[in-house]
Design a protein around this motif. Structure first.
Motif, PDB file in Angstrom:
ATOM      1  N   ILE A  69       0.868  -1.181   0.000  1.00 34.02           N
ATOM      2  CA  ILE A  69       0.000   0.000   0.000  1.00 34.02           C
ATOM      3  C   ILE A  69       0.898   1.220   0.000  1.00 34.02           C
ATOM      4  CG2 ILE A  69      -1.791   1.293   1.217  1.00 34.02           C
ATOM      5  CD1 ILE A  69      -2.716  -1.296   2.497  1.00 34.02           C
ATOM      6  N   LEU A 101       1.861   5.124   0.339  1.00 32.68           N
ATOM      7  CA  LEU A 101       1.460   6.337   1.035  1.00 32.68           C
ATOM      8  C   LEU A 101       1.978   7.519   0.217  1.00 32.68           C
ATOM      9  CD1 LEU A 101       2.480   5.262   4.662  1.00 32.68           C
ATOM     10  CD2 LEU A 101       0.266   4.956   3.529  1.00 32.68           C
ATOM     11  N   ARG A 118       1.981   8.144  -8.271  1.00 38.90           N
ATOM     12  CA  ARG A 118       1.067   7.060  -7.870  1.00 38.90           C
ATOM     13  C   ARG A 118       0.844   6.098  -9.023  1.00 38.90           C
ATOM     14  NH1 ARG A 118      -1.814  11.217  -5.153  1.00 38.90           N
ATOM     15  NH2 ARG A 118      -3.470  11.296  -6.702  1.00 38.90           N
ATOM     16  N   ASP A 149      -2.346  -0.753  -3.816  1.00 41.38           N
ATOM     17  CA  ASP A 149      -3.287   0.243  -3.331  1.00 41.38           C
ATOM     18  C   ASP A 149      -2.501   1.497  -2.992  1.00 41.38           C
ATOM     19  OD1 ASP A 149      -5.578   1.452  -2.436  1.00 41.38           O
ATOM     20  OD2 ASP A 149      -5.835   0.203  -0.656  1.00 41.38           O
ATOM     21  N   TYR A 150      -3.206   2.610  -2.818  1.00 39.05           N
ATOM     22  CA  TYR A 150      -2.533   3.811  -2.343  1.00 39.05           C
ATOM     23  C   TYR A 150      -3.464   4.590  -1.425  1.00 39.05           C
ATOM     24  CZ  TYR A 150      -5.086   7.029  -5.439  1.00 39.05           C
ATOM     25  OH  TYR A 150      -6.061   7.779  -6.050  1.00 39.05           O
ATOM     26  N   ILE A 151      -2.857   5.321  -0.521  1.00 37.77           N
ATOM     27  CA  ILE A 151      -3.588   6.181   0.401  1.00 37.77           C
ATOM     28  C   ILE A 151      -2.939   7.561   0.345  1.00 37.77           C
ATOM     29  CG2 ILE A 151      -4.266   6.566   2.802  1.00 37.77           C
ATOM     30  CD1 ILE A 151      -4.074   3.568   3.240  1.00 37.77           C
ATOM     31  N   LYS A 160      -1.936  11.237   1.622  1.00 41.52           N
ATOM     32  CA  LYS A 160      -1.696  12.044   2.822  1.00 41.52           C
ATOM     33  C   LYS A 160      -2.329  13.421   2.655  1.00 41.52           C
ATOM     34  CE  LYS A 160       2.881  10.023   3.762  1.00 41.52           C
ATOM     35  NZ  LYS A 160       4.307  10.332   3.921  1.00 41.52           N
ATOM     36  N   PHE A 186      -3.948  11.391   5.886  1.00 42.76           N
ATOM     37  CA  PHE A 186      -4.952  10.326   5.930  1.00 42.76           C
ATOM     38  C   PHE A 186      -5.402  10.083   7.366  1.00 42.76           C
ATOM     39  CE2 PHE A 186      -0.672   8.388   5.633  1.00 42.76           C
ATOM     40  CZ  PHE A 186      -0.557   7.921   6.936  1.00 42.76           C
ATOM     41  N   GLU A 212      -8.611   4.813   8.420  1.00 39.00           N
ATOM     42  CA  GLU A 212      -8.726   4.405   7.024  1.00 39.00           C
ATOM     43  C   GLU A 212      -7.597   3.454   6.653  1.00 39.00           C
ATOM     44  OE1 GLU A 212      -8.570   6.188   2.458  1.00 39.00           O
ATOM     45  OE2 GLU A 212      -8.078   7.487   4.164  1.00 39.00           O
ATOM     46  N   VAL A 213      -6.399   3.730   7.133  1.00 37.50           N
ATOM     47  CA  VAL A 213      -5.263   2.853   6.854  1.00 37.50           C
ATOM     48  C   VAL A 213      -5.535   1.457   7.398  1.00 37.50           C
ATOM     49  CG1 VAL A 213      -2.809   2.453   7.227  1.00 37.50           C
ATOM     50  CG2 VAL A 213      -3.646   4.776   6.841  1.00 37.50           C
ATOM     51  N   ARG A 272      -7.986  -0.315   5.186  1.00 34.06           N
ATOM     52  CA  ARG A 272      -7.368  -0.733   3.923  1.00 34.06           C
ATOM     53  C   ARG A 272      -6.479  -1.959   4.134  1.00 34.06           C
ATOM     54  NH1 ARG A 272      -6.932   3.273  -0.147  1.00 34.06           N
ATOM     55  NH2 ARG A 272      -8.745   4.645   0.009  1.00 34.06           N
ATOM     56  N   TYR A 291     -13.102   0.761  -4.322  1.00 35.14           N
ATOM     57  CA  TYR A 291     -13.567   2.036  -3.802  1.00 35.14           C
ATOM     58  C   TYR A 291     -13.305   3.110  -4.838  1.00 35.14           C
ATOM     59  CZ  TYR A 291      -8.989   0.563  -2.448  1.00 35.14           C
ATOM     60  OH  TYR A 291      -7.760  -0.031  -2.461  1.00 35.14           O
TER      61      TYR A 291
END
Length: 235
Positions: free
Chosen positions: A77, A79, A88, A98-100, A102, A104, A108-109, A112, A190
């Motif tokens: 994942i 960040l 990304r 996946d990516y999240i 910032k 964040f 949520e992390v 995920r 999502y």
């Protein structure tokens, strides 16, 4: 045994925050402050998931993911900061799942991480018994969804979570054509505002892994030019 998460970020504050939330949920965590340390740790032991900052000193997250994917299918994942859209996309191209973005929410992390572990081919590989029902089988390819396992010419193929999901989604609707927008929506579950090249890259990597053990299985993922992809079944 607790699932082990590697947290990679050059900001100690972020590492400690993620560590606190993940440990609270029962995970075992290991921290790395830069890309080189992350590579040394990830190559030397097995993790169930890696939270990987994209921009870091010494070795950045892109290079870490690239090196890891040469040997391991551990879920990654990324960040990333808001202004790093191109990075990304590059992250997905080298194998991130996946990516999240910032800043964040730590909650949520955690969600995920739970989601990716639930469907991870790295952690869900178990031996299926003879009563397994959720199986898609062809001459050169078997997808055993009960065991979360893919066999090409009876050889196990190690896939990342996204590669596995993409193959399963296509195989569940043989000969149906899906455009890239639909695949992004259905496989990346999502809201995901990614580049369509993400789909192309995952298809390419999936085909390459299948081809190494079965060219026939690789050819079942068929490109429909100008539209998208389908899982082609030859009579």
């Amino acid at each position: 045994m607790a699932e082990k998460i590697l947290i990679v970020d050059d900001e100690e504050r972020i590492r400690k925050l993620l560590n606190m939330y993940l440990v609270r949920e029962g995970y075992e965590t290991v921290e790395a402050a830069d890309g080189q340390e992350a590579l040394d740790l990830a190559m030397g032991q097995d993790f169930h998931c890696i939270l990987l900052d994209l921009m870091m000193p010494k070795v950045d997250g892109i290079e870490v993911a690239k090196q890891l994917r040469k040997q391991k299918s551990t879920p990654i994942i990324m960040l990333t900061a808001k202004g790093e859209e191109n990075n990304r996309v590059e992250g997905f191209e080298v194998g991130a799942d996946d990516y999240i973005v910032k800043p964040f929410s730590p909650r949520e992390v955690v969600l995920r991480v739970k989601a990716i572990l639930k469907r991870s081919s790295e952690t869900a590989f178990i031996e299926a018994d003879a009563t397994a029902k959720d199986v898609i089988a062809y001459d050169h390819l078997v997808i055993d969804n009960d065991a979360h396992r893919v066999l090409a010419n009876e050889v196990k193929v190690n896939l990342t979570p996204k590669e596995y999901e993409l193959l399963l989604f296509l195989a569940k609707s043989p000969d149906k054509v899906f455009d890239r927008e639909v695949l992004l929506k259905e496989v990346w579950h999502y809201d995901f505002y990614g580049d369509l090249r993400t789909v192309d890259t995952h298809v390419k990597r999936l085909r390459e892994k299948l081809y190494k053990v079965s060219p026939e299985a690789s050819e079942m993922i068929h490109t429909v030019w100008g539209i998208g992809y389908k899982f082609e079944v030859n009579e």
